[in-house]
Design an enzyme around this catalytic site. Structure first.
Site, PDB file in Angstrom:
ATOM      1  N   ARG A  90     -16.121  50.190 -35.207  1.00 48.51           N
ATOM      2  CA  ARG A  90     -15.409  50.988 -34.208  1.00 48.51           C
ATOM      3  C   ARG A  90     -14.778  52.177 -34.933  1.00 48.51           C
ATOM      4  O   ARG A  90     -14.066  52.001 -35.919  1.00 48.51           O
ATOM      5  CB  ARG A  90     -14.312  50.150 -33.571  1.00 48.51           C
ATOM      6  CG  ARG A  90     -13.496  50.958 -32.609  1.00 48.51           C
ATOM      7  CD  ARG A  90     -12.346  50.164 -32.074  1.00 48.51           C
ATOM      8  NE  ARG A  90     -11.631  50.987 -31.115  1.00 48.51           N
ATOM      9  CZ  ARG A  90     -10.352  50.838 -30.841  1.00 48.51           C
ATOM     10  NH1 ARG A  90      -9.650  49.910 -31.430  1.00 48.51           N
ATOM     11  NH2 ARG A  90      -9.770  51.615 -29.959  1.00 48.51           N
ATOM     12  N   HIS A 179     -10.850  54.667 -25.418  1.00 44.54           N
ATOM     13  CA  HIS A 179     -11.321  53.423 -24.789  1.00 44.54           C
ATOM     14  C   HIS A 179     -12.746  53.591 -24.258  1.00 44.54           C
ATOM     15  O   HIS A 179     -13.138  52.921 -23.292  1.00 44.54           O
ATOM     16  CB  HIS A 179     -10.428  53.008 -23.589  1.00 44.54           C
ATOM     17  CG  HIS A 179      -9.037  52.606 -23.948  1.00 44.54           C
ATOM     18  ND1 HIS A 179      -7.940  52.993 -23.208  1.00 44.54           N
ATOM     19  CD2 HIS A 179      -8.556  51.864 -24.963  1.00 44.54           C
ATOM     20  CE1 HIS A 179      -6.839  52.492 -23.752  1.00 44.54           C
ATOM     21  NE2 HIS A 179      -7.188  51.807 -24.836  1.00 44.54           N
ATOM     22  N   ASN A 210      -2.302  47.169 -23.617  1.00 44.82           N
ATOM     23  CA  ASN A 210      -1.141  47.705 -24.298  1.00 44.82           C
ATOM     24  C   ASN A 210      -1.244  49.234 -24.303  1.00 44.82           C
ATOM     25  O   ASN A 210      -0.297  49.951 -24.034  1.00 44.82           O
ATOM     26  CB  ASN A 210      -1.071  47.117 -25.704  1.00 44.82           C
ATOM     27  CG  ASN A 210       0.298  47.281 -26.273  1.00 44.82           C
ATOM     28  OD1 ASN A 210       1.282  47.353 -25.533  1.00 44.82           O
ATOM     29  ND2 ASN A 210       0.366  47.394 -27.574  1.00 44.82           N
ATOM     30  N   GLY A 211      -2.456  49.727 -24.601  1.00 43.10           N
ATOM     31  CA  GLY A 211      -2.791  51.131 -24.332  1.00 43.10           C
ATOM     32  C   GLY A 211      -3.553  51.145 -23.017  1.00 43.10           C
ATOM     33  O   GLY A 211      -4.333  50.226 -22.762  1.00 43.10           O
ATOM     34  N   ARG A 240       3.993  53.650 -25.047  1.00 43.09           N
ATOM     35  CA  ARG A 240       3.783  55.111 -24.979  1.00 43.09           C
ATOM     36  C   ARG A 240       4.219  55.639 -23.627  1.00 43.09           C
ATOM     37  O   ARG A 240       3.992  55.001 -22.598  1.00 43.09           O
ATOM     38  CB  ARG A 240       2.307  55.450 -25.201  1.00 43.09           C
ATOM     39  CG  ARG A 240       1.806  55.099 -26.566  1.00 43.09           C
ATOM     40  CD  ARG A 240       0.356  55.595 -26.742  1.00 43.09           C
ATOM     41  NE  ARG A 240      -0.290  54.855 -27.799  1.00 43.09           N
ATOM     42  CZ  ARG A 240      -1.489  54.270 -27.694  1.00 43.09           C
ATOM     43  NH1 ARG A 240      -2.184  54.369 -26.581  1.00 43.09           N
ATOM     44  NH2 ARG A 240      -1.985  53.610 -28.711  1.00 43.09           N
ATOM     45  N   ASN A 335      -5.336  40.294 -16.053  1.00 43.99           N
ATOM     46  CA  ASN A 335      -4.440  39.136 -15.912  1.00 43.99           C
ATOM     47  C   ASN A 335      -3.267  39.307 -14.958  1.00 43.99           C
ATOM     48  O   ASN A 335      -2.705  38.318 -14.509  1.00 43.99           O
ATOM     49  CB  ASN A 335      -3.859  38.772 -17.291  1.00 43.99           C
ATOM     50  CG  ASN A 335      -4.932  38.253 -18.220  1.00 43.99           C
ATOM     51  OD1 ASN A 335      -5.587  37.265 -17.917  1.00 43.99           O
ATOM     52  ND2 ASN A 335      -5.132  38.934 -19.336  1.00 43.99           N
ATOM     53  N   GLU A 384     -15.145  44.846 -25.789  1.00 44.27           N
ATOM     54  CA  GLU A 384     -15.472  46.003 -26.621  1.00 44.27           C
ATOM     55  C   GLU A 384     -16.332  45.608 -27.817  1.00 44.27           C
ATOM     56  O   GLU A 384     -17.214  46.361 -28.220  1.00 44.27           O
ATOM     57  CB  GLU A 384     -14.172  46.687 -27.077  1.00 44.27           C
ATOM     58  CG  GLU A 384     -13.494  47.385 -25.908  1.00 44.27           C
ATOM     59  CD  GLU A 384     -12.127  47.969 -26.240  1.00 44.27           C
ATOM     60  OE1 GLU A 384     -11.142  47.215 -26.180  1.00 44.27           O
ATOM     61  OE2 GLU A 384     -12.060  49.154 -26.564  1.00 44.27           O
TER      62      GLU A 384
HETATM   63  P1  AMP Z   1      -4.808  44.502 -24.484  1.00 43.76           P
HETATM   64  O1  AMP Z   1      -4.236  45.728 -25.128  1.00 43.76           O
HETATM   65  O2  AMP Z   1      -5.958  44.795 -23.583  1.00 43.76           O
HETATM   66  O3  AMP Z   1      -5.093  43.393 -25.469  1.00 43.76           O
HETATM   67  O4  AMP Z   1      -3.666  43.927 -23.527  1.00 43.76           O
HETATM   68  C1  AMP Z   1      -2.510  43.319 -24.029  1.00 43.76           C
HETATM   69  C2  AMP Z   1      -1.469  43.242 -22.932  1.00 43.76           C
HETATM   70  O5  AMP Z   1      -1.987  42.507 -21.813  1.00 43.76           O
HETATM   71  C3  AMP Z   1      -0.213  42.474 -23.311  1.00 43.76           C
HETATM   72  O6  AMP Z   1       0.708  43.279 -24.005  1.00 43.76           O
HETATM   73  C4  AMP Z   1       0.329  42.078 -21.952  1.00 43.76           C
HETATM   74  O7  AMP Z   1       1.129  43.123 -21.440  1.00 43.76           O
HETATM   75  C5  AMP Z   1      -0.899  41.965 -21.072  1.00 43.76           C
HETATM   76  N1  AMP Z   1      -1.212  40.565 -20.716  1.00 43.76           N
HETATM   77  C6  AMP Z   1      -1.898  39.665 -21.417  1.00 43.76           C
HETATM   78  N2  AMP Z   1      -1.958  38.476 -20.773  1.00 43.76           N
HETATM   79  C7  AMP Z   1      -1.272  38.636 -19.614  1.00 43.76           C
HETATM   80  C8  AMP Z   1      -0.945  37.784 -18.506  1.00 43.76           C
HETATM   81  N3  AMP Z   1      -1.348  36.523 -18.446  1.00 43.76           N
HETATM   82  N4  AMP Z   1      -0.231  38.318 -17.502  1.00 43.76           N
HETATM   83  C9  AMP Z   1       0.198  39.592 -17.532  1.00 43.76           C
HETATM   84  N5  AMP Z   1      -0.076  40.443 -18.548  1.00 43.76           N
HETATM   85  C10 AMP Z   1      -0.795  39.969 -19.580  1.00 43.76           C
END
Ligand code: AMP
Length: 396
Positions: A90, A179, A210-211, A240, A335, A384
């Site tokens: 990546r 992304h 997160n992003g 951010r 989620n 990804e």
């Molecule tokens: P990512 O950057 O795609 O890995 O997403 C991470 C973020 O997903 C975490 O910081 C959470 O805010 C959110 N997340 C993960 N699991 C859950 C859940 N069961 N319910 C709500 N938000 C979630």
């Protein structure tokens, strides 16, 4: 063929070994605290996660640690390194040089280096990962998959900023978007799941993690996306700020006697739902829990976040003169039923009605709009690493 997918950060290295036939992850994990002390996480297929403290003085040591684990006699998943047919890396920023993935050569490495100033935190780390793999697996072909490449199909209406033209011509300041592997993977799957004709399709992908970023994808090509020159623009994110009035930067700098770098640090690391929730958390699980317990900051942060997602969707409906289907993906999108429900509550004008039962789902492919909704909404899990593995196999 087994493909080793590498996502290298400045002090970490995430990896997955993917079987290109079954498309399953044969092993996965992360090397953390590289160059500090070293923490190694390894998970063989369906097996138990193993976490150990292993000294990793640099990324070459981290790669060696991964390779040793993959061929380990008790918990390894391959007999020899010969089974690794290719490595997919990546790479965050490909600038205007890379509109698709490429086989890595010395010229490609040079061209990636030339993009370093566009992503000073990420590209140098990605290059270190490439270099470390080259040393350890010298005969194995390697491919670079860029976060920006999918969005290179944007036209100038979408990628030009309202700045003096010399900033674009001399410094290449423009919207690039990120992304890309996720937007490409999810938009293609969305077209399939929604039964659309790829060459006559308008879809919107909300990658909320997160992003976070939103993209408008018309006939399989990205026509606009919310992140810009850097991943700071667009939606409100975990930490951010996303879009704001540029004058705020000088205003804060004067009020708090901060340098531009210090203000940028606030915008990147102390803002978003984390800042809005008064530093409660950047994690939506914590925010949802706190909202339910009556925390007004957390509740407002989630509401404002969803409102911004809905506004971007509206602007991309305008950009494409319509939309056929919308996908929610990544950690929050897959989620968080609260964010999805709040976002969809603004989209009645598109003829989208939420199916509350299906919207309870987490992390699985499902339609969350009612069957008679004019525009359909889905959860489409992103992957990804698999997208990188597919691109890698296609090129080698
Ligand atoms: P990512 O950057 O795609 O890995 O997403 C991470 C973020 O997903 C975490 O910081 C959470 O805010 C959110 N997340 C993960 N699991 C859950 C859940 N069961 N319910 C709500 N938000 C979630």
């Amino acid at each position: 063929m087994k493909v080793l997918v590498i996502n290298c950060g400045s002090s970490s290295l995430k990896y997955q070994l993917i079987d290109s036939v079954t498309e399953a992850a044969v092993a996965s994990g992360i090397c953390e605290r590289v160059g500090i002390d070293g923490r190694f996480t390894y998970k063989p297929g369906d097996g138990e996660k193993i976490i150990t403290d292993v000294e990793m003085k640099d990324h070459s040591a981290a790669i060696q640690c991964v390779l040793d684990a993959l061929i380990h006699e008790s918990y390894g998943v391959i007999k020899s390194l010969q089974e690794i047919g290719a490595v997919g890396h990546r790479v965050v920023h490909g600038g205007e040089k890379f509109a698709s993935s490429v086989v890595i050569t010395d010229e490609v490495v040079k061209a990636i280096e030339e993009c370093n100033e566009l992503a000073p935190l990420h590209n140098p780390a990605n290059l270190i990962g490439i270099d470390a793999c080259k040393k350890a697996l010298s005969e194995v072909p390697m491919v670079a998959v860029f976060d920006t490449a999918f969005h290179q199909t944007m036209t100038e209406e979408a990628y030009m900023y309202g700045l003096p033209v010399k900033y674009y011509e001399e410094y290449k300041i423009r919207r690039y978007g990120f992304h890309g592997t996720s937007h490409s993977f999810v938009s293609k799957r969305l077209v399939e799941v929604a039964g659309l004709d790829l060459n006559d399709s308008k879809v919107i992908v909300c990658h909320l993690g997160n992003g976070s970023s939103v993209s408008a994808v018309k006939n399989g090509k990205s026509v606009d996306t919310s992140m810009g020159l850097t991943p700071l623009e667009g939606l409100i994110m975990g930490t951010r700020s996303g879009d704001l009035d540029p004058a705020i930067i000088e205003f804060i700098a004067k009020k708090e006697d901060k340098t531009i770098s210090e203000v940028m640090n606030v915008l990147n690391k102390e803002s978003g739902v984390y800042g809005m929730s008064n530093r409660l958390s950047s994690d939506f699980r914590d925010l949802d829990k706190a909202s339910n317990e009556g925390d007004v900051y957390a509740k407002r942060a989630v509401k404002v976040f969803s409102y911004h997602v809905a506004k971007y969707i509206g602007s991309y409906v305008a950009a494409m003169n319509g939309v056929d289907a919308i996908a929610f993906t990544a950690g929050v999108g897959e989620n968080d039923h609260v964010v999805r429900a709040q976002t969809i509550s603004y989209l009645g004008y598109l003829g989208i009605q939420l199916n509350p039962e299906n919207n309870k789902a987490r992390g699985k492919e499902i339609m969350i709009s009612t069957p008679d909704s004019k525009v359909k909404a889905y959860i489409i899990p992103t992957n990804e690493e698999l997208a990188i593995a597919r691109e890698t196999v296609a090129l080698v």
